[in-house]
Design an enzyme around this catalytic site. Structure first.
Site, short mmCIF file in Angstrom:
data_model
loop_
_atom_site.label_atom_id
_atom_site.label_comp_id
_atom_site.label_asym_id
_atom_site.label_seq_id
_atom_site.Cartn_x
_atom_site.Cartn_y
_atom_site.Cartn_z
N ASP A 47 9.46 -3.89 3.68
CA ASP A 47 9.93 -2.74 4.36
C ASP A 47 10.52 -2.90 5.78
OD1 ASP A 47 9.54 -0.79 2.26
OD2 ASP A 47 7.44 -0.49 3.06
N LYS B 128 15.97 0.01 -2.83
CA LYS B 128 15.26 1.11 -1.98
C LYS B 128 15.66 2.33 -1.68
CE LYS B 128 11.39 -1.51 -0.90
NZ LYS B 128 10.18 -1.09 -0.98
N GLN C 39 3.56 -0.11 -5.39
CA GLN C 39 3.55 1.11 -5.89
C GLN C 39 3.41 1.04 -7.24
OE1 GLN C 39 7.38 2.60 -4.74
NE2 GLN C 39 6.70 2.90 -2.66
#
Length: 442
Positions: A320, A347, A174
């Site tokens: 993830d 997260k 990101q």
């Protein structure tokens, strides 16, 4: 718990069998909207993930004057406005629970000629944004945050961005993507060096839109002198969503599942590597390439898992998937040890602590550490779990019921729709005895 929440109740036992195609890749769906909006011409997308996170990105670009048709059965048509064609939104851009939307849009909007404000829900408003705002400020961006470095983000039209070379302290796709998108509007070259490989969907898609990207080793560079040319995008199934069924099939007795058209981008396949280290029975079949992204069908059968020490180089490639990998570890023989995963603590929830708490409720010896967890496999019992509004926590504990001695009740599951709409229906079709309960306090 408020009465408008959703809870899952999963009965113990059962198995998973059959073929399925899980929803489209969230990362690629986000980027298809962003780059399609900035391209010249019409971009057509198939396989788009119609989940709340991706719809938040879509609505943000609609608010900036981009005409977007759909989604309808995964099909989206985007009328690109070019790199300099976005218009100032009338209101703050609300991005729900989507960290990807906020971090990538922050970079993209830093180079615009208008002011903008990015907001999100309570969970997103707690997530750290300094990791993008600080390097953006070194590019000349004017970005205001709260005192703790969180949203809302107020982005001012400044005097222009300048390219930088940035060595990321922590591997993050990101952050890398945010800076590359800002680099589209900077003066001079922008280069990002990553300490470990992270997903490269932005670089691949920029190239797919005919924008030159220079990748050498651990560094990717971009110049602000190209243009994006519209193209067609076929979004593969999300390997992060497929991971729940991979682990479910690996731990359930008699299971045999084939997941179709799954994206196997080499920066995302850590979950496959880790499950193979644990002796999972996995076959990757019918490998092919679609729109610059490798895809395949993945067959998983019931297997006897063993605990492992997870190599740190695989951590960014499976970041993830660790909630459901912790469930695999709970069902494995022996000890599984994870280190180098501090990212999990920031997260949608503190995934290290929340998973450790939940596994302990189910009778598993799970010891959280600052950067990971030690899980000793054992016998799962039933129990009541608080997912803390984290979609991946909720789905991970749903699969744990396949090996549990009693029912598992999971609170605060509404955010499953941010990444996996239709999860309950598909899981039930495959053999999981799961029920979604609306507005009930378990």
């Amino acid at each position: 718990m408020q009465n408008n929440t959703i809870s899952f109740r999963v009965q113990p036992g059962g198995t998973l069998r059959g073929e399925a195609r899980v929803p489209g890749d969230k990362s690629i769906s986000h980027r298809s909207i962003m780059l399609g909006a900035l391209a010249e011409g019409t971009t057509r997308v198939t396989g788009f993930l119609e989940a709340e996170d991706c719809l938040a990105t879509m609505n943000a670009f609609r608010a900036m004057g981009v005409e977007i048709e759909g989604p309808e059965n995964g099909r989206v048509c985007i009328q690109g406005v070019g790199l300099h064609g976005l218009r100032a939104p009338k209101d703050p851009l609300y991005l729900g629970n989507s960290g990807t939307s906020m971090r990538l849009l922050c970079g993209l909007l830093a180079g615009q000629h208008f002011d903008s404000v990015l907001t999100g829900d309570v969970s997103l408003s707690r997530r750290p944004m300094k990791r993008v705002t600080e390097p953006l400020r070194s590019m000349g961006a004017v970005v205001e945050t709260t005192e703790t470095g969180t949203a809302p983000l107020k982005i001012k039209a400044g005097g222009g961005l300048r390219g930088i070379r940035y060595d990321m302290p922590v591997a993050s796709a990101q952050v890398k993507s945010c800076l590359l998108l800002a680099g589209l509007y900077g003066v001079g070259q922008t280069c990002v060096r990553e300490p470990a490989p992270t997903r490269d969907h932005t670089e691949r898609m920029l190239a797919g839109f005919s924008y030159p990207v220079d990748r050498k080793g651990d560094t990717v560079c971009i110049q602000p002198d190209g243009k994006l040319v519209a193209c067609d995008i076929d979004v593969p199934s999300d390997i992060s969503s497929a991971a729940f069924f991979m682990v479910g099939a690996a731990i359930a007795e008699g299971a045999d599942v084939t997941l179709q058209h799954v994206g196997i981008n080499p920066t995302r396949t850590g979950v496959l590597d880790i499950l193979r280290l644990m002796d999972a029975d996995i076959q990757v079949l019918n490998t092919r390439e679609m729109g610059g992204e490798p895809v395949a069908d993945i067959r998983i059968r019931s297997s006897r898992l063993r605990g492992v020490e997870i190599p740190e180089e695989l951590v960014p490639l499976a970041i993830d998937e660790f909630p459901v990998l912790f469930v695999a570890a709970a069902c494995a023989e022996g000890e599984t040890r994870l280190t180098g995963a501090e990212e999990l603590r920031v997260k949608e929830s503190d995934r290290i602590q929340v998973m450790a708490d939940g596994l302990r409720i189910l009778g598993i010896d799970a010891q959280p550490t600052p950067d990971g967890m030690i899980v000793r496999g054992g016998k799962l019992s039933g129990g009541r779990i608080n997912s803390h509004g984290d979609h991946r926590i909720a789905m991970a504990f749903s699969m744990a019921a396949l090996r549990a001695g009693g029912s598992i009740e999971i609170e605060d599951c509404a955010n499953v729709n941010t990444s996996f709409p239709g999860f309950v229906e598909l899981a039930r079709k495959m053999g999981l005895n799961i029920t979604a309960i609306c507005g009930e306090i378990l």
